[in-house]
Design a protein around this motif. Structure first.
Motif, short mmCIF file in Angstrom:
data_model
loop_
_atom_site.label_atom_id
_atom_site.label_comp_id
_atom_site.label_asym_id
_atom_site.label_seq_id
_atom_site.Cartn_x
_atom_site.Cartn_y
_atom_site.Cartn_z
N LEU A 196 -76.84 -6.69 45.71
CA LEU A 196 -77.38 -6.81 47.32
C LEU A 196 -79.05 -6.27 47.75
O LEU A 196 -79.17 -4.80 47.69
CB LEU A 196 -76.70 -6.25 48.40
CG LEU A 196 -75.08 -7.68 48.26
CD1 LEU A 196 -74.09 -6.90 49.36
CD2 LEU A 196 -75.45 -8.76 49.01
N ALA A 197 -79.89 -7.05 47.54
CA ALA A 197 -81.08 -6.21 48.00
C ALA A 197 -81.59 -4.96 49.66
O ALA A 197 -81.89 -4.26 49.07
CB ALA A 197 -82.19 -7.03 48.01
N VAL A 198 -80.12 -5.93 50.64
CA VAL A 198 -79.80 -4.88 51.35
C VAL A 198 -79.44 -3.81 51.11
O VAL A 198 -79.91 -2.62 51.85
CB VAL A 198 -79.03 -5.79 52.43
CG1 VAL A 198 -77.74 -5.84 52.45
CG2 VAL A 198 -79.54 -5.08 53.85
N LEU A 199 -78.54 -4.00 50.31
CA LEU A 199 -77.83 -2.24 49.95
C LEU A 199 -78.49 -1.34 48.46
O LEU A 199 -78.77 -0.12 49.33
CB LEU A 199 -76.82 -2.76 48.93
CG LEU A 199 -75.54 -1.57 48.14
CD1 LEU A 199 -75.39 -0.25 49.77
CD2 LEU A 199 -74.98 -1.69 47.09
N GLN A 200 -80.22 -2.16 48.54
CA GLN A 200 -80.58 -1.53 47.31
C GLN A 200 -81.70 -0.41 48.09
O GLN A 200 -81.67 0.39 48.40
CB GLN A 200 -81.84 -2.31 46.73
CG GLN A 200 -82.46 -2.03 45.32
CD GLN A 200 -82.95 -2.75 44.79
OE1 GLN A 200 -82.47 -3.86 44.17
NE2 GLN A 200 -84.73 -2.44 44.48
#
Length: 813
Positions: free
Chosen positions: A201-205
């Motif tokens: 997940l890019a948002v979590l990254q």
């Protein structure tokens, strides 16, 4: 004593009073926290207004507020309210409520401009946009307000292809929650409202890395990330974290409909816009538990918790340092964990320093009133160590009761307690689960040390090899010697690759035991040294004999099916060739004894066997004609053989002048005689047979269990009255009658088999009525010359063979 605790009354147990005080204190802390958060929101919104209006940093904005407040003799909070009041000039002057919250001001509705070429934001344009954005954020009440404001202002001014904005905040459980969105639609928002901490997940990254994530290549991004929403709608995305005191607490996503990278000015603009949102989004962040400092609260003694923590860091046993928290009267109201060893784990899974700062009654309320609670008090009072008996501790986690068995020891250290414990059920339960898993899966684990030439097996591996544990495990190098000769080369080669190059092994081999041959699957991997050679090997061995036996039985079954299918196909081909040889079907109408004769034959759509339907149409020596349609029960070569026997016998007897009823009687005896031969299996058949005399156009006909002929005359279609006669091969002594019908010019007569009319589950009368209606309609439509072939073609999914013999009397006959 506060009101909640006092309401319990005198005579209540001390532990209950302690719980009541804890609840009351927590309520007070929640109220204070709400007020602090509301005050922080006002301060940060005022800072955001100054940042946007003057283009300064957050630190400079805060210093400016403090300076103005001191110069004008106001508090910082009053200066913030004045600054916010100036930003929302269209609203009435605000007065701070209790707790203070921003005065409601209508949120300006952003508008979207039509798509245009993206312009590079200049310094003046960017400053103006940020100032307008800061003033709008003052009026934002919800996360959706913030998202809509960002989308409208940025798309209208500098990012024309910005289509959607999504705002996520962290939760105490580590998940991400969507608190604001604009442009994504309710369906997409509902699908992505709660995000677990998944890899990809890019948002979590962005959240964990603290740096923006720019997704600008949809094909490559889809391979490395789990994209939120449809990729073709938003080919370019950016996720920017919003940090609080160095710790990221929220992420804002900008989703563009246009492809291509985010240029440096746009990236800088988005970063600055995100920083402005810190104040409004503060209310949506979820703060985790904070650690308590080293100084004890009133009633507790100061302690160098850091020094104790350094000691506990060297311990392998679960141990914590408890500081008693005393009330005004000096009695212990709770305990706080001020240090914890790395292996200290509670029922919720918190480990080591994650426990520091927790209070016992707040975190483990069911301890109140137990022997452990009394033991802690006794140790503090007497100075004697306390050691409990094994006890069951139960706590409800996520709605599920979790029970564990503990033994606790508490020792006094100054005015504190050093508490250690043993969890009795954890290792035992895990060992039991592992043993059950090995037994149910018929597998076991094994480990080898090629350098020290040692090995260790689990109990199940000994059971698989049928080996006495007293003999010890088999070494890895010695394993091939225990296998059949045929299996040794493959296993030896695999083990050589495992030991020399540390390549994983997945091999199936056989072993001989007292219970027979077993098939064993070995899956192993190695820990290599610097040269790539194995220094440690561990793996699993599983008895897969049952699976191998099932696969072998399946292969044998498939082979039998293929052989049987080939036999059936060969038989069908032979039967079809015999049928074509014995029963040629003319391609066009015949003229026989003054009649136009049309024949149609259609094999069944299903099955691989040839049926026994047949016909015969020949001219007799007296210039009359013989017409026969028959149906032999069964399929394949036996049915074709019986059909040939009946066809040639019928032809021979009628040529010699035998009466038609006598012919049927002799055929009946022939089939019954054939049935007496065990190798024949017996046969039955139905048949309709007629002799037509052209001189007077008279048809004499008989039947043996067959369906009646259909006569079409003029505008009517009907079935001829049937003479008696049962099917051939049913019983000795069967009698057969005959009927006589005079045909007229233009008449159509159909002889047919049951495949033309029968439907599964349908009464035969319904099928006969349908045949009469269809045949009459076709004749009226002028399709009488091809009546037989047309009727057969109207039955595309028939389950039985169809044979139709159409006799037509010419109009000029």
């Amino acid at each position: 004593m506060d009101s909640d605790a006092a309401s319990v009354g005198n005579g209540t147990a001390p532990e209950v009073l302690a719980l009541a005080r804890t609840v009351a204190r927590l309520r007070s802390e929640v109220v204070d926290l709400k007020g602090a958060i509301a005050t922080a929101v006002v301060v940060e919104r005022a800072e955001g207004v100054l940042m946007g209006r003057l283009g300064i940093s957050a630190e400079a904005a805060h210093e400016r507020l403090v300076e103005h407040a001191a110069r004008r003799g106001r508090s910082v909070l009053e200066e913030c309210w004045i600054t916010l009041g100036r930003a929302g000039a269209d609203s009435p002057p605000p007065s701070p409520p209790d707790p203070p919250v921003p005065v409601p001001v209508p949120v300006p509705t952003p508008t979207r401009s039509s798509p245009r070429t993206r312009a590079t934001p200049g310094p003046t344009a960017a400053a103006t946009l940020l100032a307008r954005l800061a003033e709008g954020l003052v009026c934002a009440r919800t996360g959706d307000d913030v998202a809509e404001l960002l989308r409208g202002e940025l798309a209208q001014a500098q990012v024309p292809d910005l289509d959607a904005v999504m705002i996520y905040v962290t939760t105490p459980g580590g998940t991400l929650e969507l608190v604001g969105h604009a442009g994504v639609g309710d369906v997409v928002a509902g699908q992505w409202r709660h995000l677990p901490p998944l890899v990809g997940l890019a948002v979590l990254q962005a959240l964990t890395g603290g740096e923006p994530v720019w997704l600008q290549d949809p094909v490559r991004d889809a391979r490395h990330h789990l994209l939120i929403g449809p990729p073709d709608r938003w080919p370019a995305r950016a996720w920017l974290p919003l940090s609080r005191d160095g710790l990221p607490g929220a992420v804002i996503g900008f989703l563009r409909t246009g492809p291509g990278p985010f240029d440096p000015p746009t990236r800088d603009l988005l970063r600055r816009a995100v920083r402005l949102c810190g104040g409004p989004l503060r209310a949506f962040e979820h703060s985790g538990p904070t650690a308590t400092g080293n100084t004890a609260e009133p009633g507790g003694a100061p302690v160098d918790a850091d020094a104790v923590q350094r000691v506990l860091d060297a311990l392998s046993a679960p141990t914590v340092l408890l500081t008693p928290l005393r009330g005004a009267s000096g009695e212990v109201e709770d305990y706080r964990i001020d240090a914890a060893a790395p292996d200290s784990v509670d029922v919720a899974g918190r480990r080591g320093r994650e426990l520091v700062g927790l209070r016992v009654l707040e975190t483990y309320p069911t301890v109140a009133g137990t022997a452990v609670w009394d033991g802690y008090l006794d140790a503090l009072t007497t100075g004697r160590p306390y050691e409990s008996e094994p006890f069951i501790y139960e706590e409800v986690l996520a709605g599920v009761p979790k029970r564990s068995v503990y033994t606790v020891r508490a020792t006094v250290l100054g005015e504190h307690l050093v508490v250690s414990w043993v969890r009795h059920d954890g290792d035992e339960r895990e060992a039991r689960r592992l043993a059950d898993m090995q037994r149910l899966g018929n597998l076991g684990w094994a480990g080898w040390n090629p350098v020290a030439r040692t090995a260790v097996w689990s109990e199940q591996v000994y059971a698989i090899f049928d080996r006495d544990p007293v003999l010890g495990p088999v070494g890895l190098e010695d394993l091939p010697r225990h296998l059949p000769t045929a299996d040794r080369p493959a296993v030896s080669a695999a083990l050589a690759r495992l030991l020399d190059r540390a390549e994983p092994v997945d091999e199936v081999f056989r072993i001989t035991t007292a219970h027979g041959v077993r098939h064993v699957r070995m899956v192993a991997e190695a820990q290599p040294d610097a040269d790539g050679r194995a220094v440690e090997v561990h793996g699993l061995l599983q008895d897969v004999t049952a699976r191998q036996d099932a696969e072998r039985a399946l292969l044998e079954s498939e082979r039998d099916v293929l052989v049987q299918r080939g036999r059936f196909e060969a038989e069908r081909a032979l039967a079809a060739r015999l049928q074509n040889t014995l029963l040629p079907i003319p391609e066009q109408s015949l003229e026989l004894a003054g009649l136009c004769v049309d024949v149609a034959y259609a094999p069944a759509d299903s099955g691989i066997n040839v049926g026994g339907d047949w016909y015969s149409a020949i001219e007799l020596p007296d210039r009359s004609a013989l017409f026969v349609v028959g149906d032999v029960a069964g399929h394949g070569l036996p049915a074709v053989g019986t059909m040939a026997q009946l066809r040639f016998t019928t032809k021979g007897m009628t040529v010699t002048g035998s009466a038609l009823p006598d012919v049927l009687a002799r055929l009946n005896r022939l089939l019954l005689h054939t049935a007496a031969d065990p190798s024949s299996g017996g046969a039955t058949a139905t048949m309709v047979m007629g002799r037509y005399r052209p001189s007077d156009r008279r048809l004499t006909w008989v039947r043996a269990g067959h369906l009646p002929p259909l006569l079409i005359r003029g505008d009517e279609a009907g079935f001829l009255p049937q003479p008696k006669g049962v099917l051939l091969g049913a019983a000795f002594g069967s009698e057969y009658g005959q009927s006589v019908t005079d045909l007229l010019p233009g008449d159509h007569l159909l002889l047919y088999t049951d495949g033309l009319v029968e439907e599964p589950g349908e009464d035969i009368g319904t099928g006969l009525a349908r045949l009469a209606d269809t045949a009459l309609r076709l004749v009226r439509e002028g399709r009488g010359e091809t009546l037989a072939r047309t009727l057969a073609a109207l039955r595309p999914r028939h389950r039985d063979d169809i044979c139709v013999l159409h006799l037509r009397v010419p109009d000029d006959a």
